[in-house]
Design a protein around this motif. Structure first.
Motif, PDB file in Angstrom:
ATOM      1  N   ASP A   1     -48.856  35.470 -77.534  1.00  0.00           N
ATOM      2  CA  ASP A   1     -49.680  35.533 -78.749  1.00  0.00           C
ATOM      3  C   ASP A   1     -49.988  36.971 -79.144  1.00  0.00           C
TER       4      ASP A   1
ATOM      5  N   ALA B   1     -52.507  34.566 -86.327  1.00  0.00           N
ATOM      6  CA  ALA B   1     -51.844  35.120 -85.144  1.00  0.00           C
ATOM      7  C   ALA B   1     -50.368  34.778 -85.215  1.00  0.00           C
TER       8      ALA B   1
ATOM      9  N   PRO C   1     -52.591  38.538 -81.940  1.00  0.00           N
ATOM     10  CA  PRO C   1     -53.593  38.340 -82.988  1.00  0.00           C
ATOM     11  C   PRO C   1     -53.394  39.325 -84.149  1.00  0.00           C
TER      12      PRO C   1
END
Length: 78
Positions: free
Chosen positions: A63, A24, A65
Motif C-alpha cells: 500500500d 491509496a 497512501p
C-alpha cells in the motif's frame, strides 16, 4: 568522487486520477522480476546516456497512501 551532478525523480501518490478520488494505491509484484526489469531500465538508460556514472531505481510493493512516494529514481554524472 568524480560526479558533480545528481538527479532524482520521486513519484508521489496523488489524490486524484482521471477526475476520480484516490485514497491509496496498492502495488503487487513478483520481486525477482521487478528487480530484473528495474535493472534493465537502468542499463538501457546508461547505454543511451553513457555519461551517467551511477543509476538506481526503487519501487515499493504494498500500500502507498496519498502523498507518499511509490517510486524513486536517481542518477549521477560528472
Amino acid at each position: 568522487s568524480n560526479c558533480g551532478a545528481i538527479s532524482t525523480f520521486t513519484g508521489i501518490t496523488r489524490d486524484n486520477f482521471a477526475g476520480k478520488k484516490v485514497t491509496a494505491l496498492s502495488y503487487e509484484g513478483y520481486t525477482p522480476m521487478a528487480i530484473k526489469e528495474l535493472t534493465n531500465l537502468c542499463r538501457d538508460a546508461h547505454v543511451k546516456y553513457p555519461n551517467v556514472a551511477r543509476m538506481v531505481a526503487v519501487h515499493i510493493l504494498g500500500d502507498c497512501p496519498v502523498g507518499e512516494a511509490s517510486v524513486v529514481v536517481g542518477s549521477s554524472s560528472p
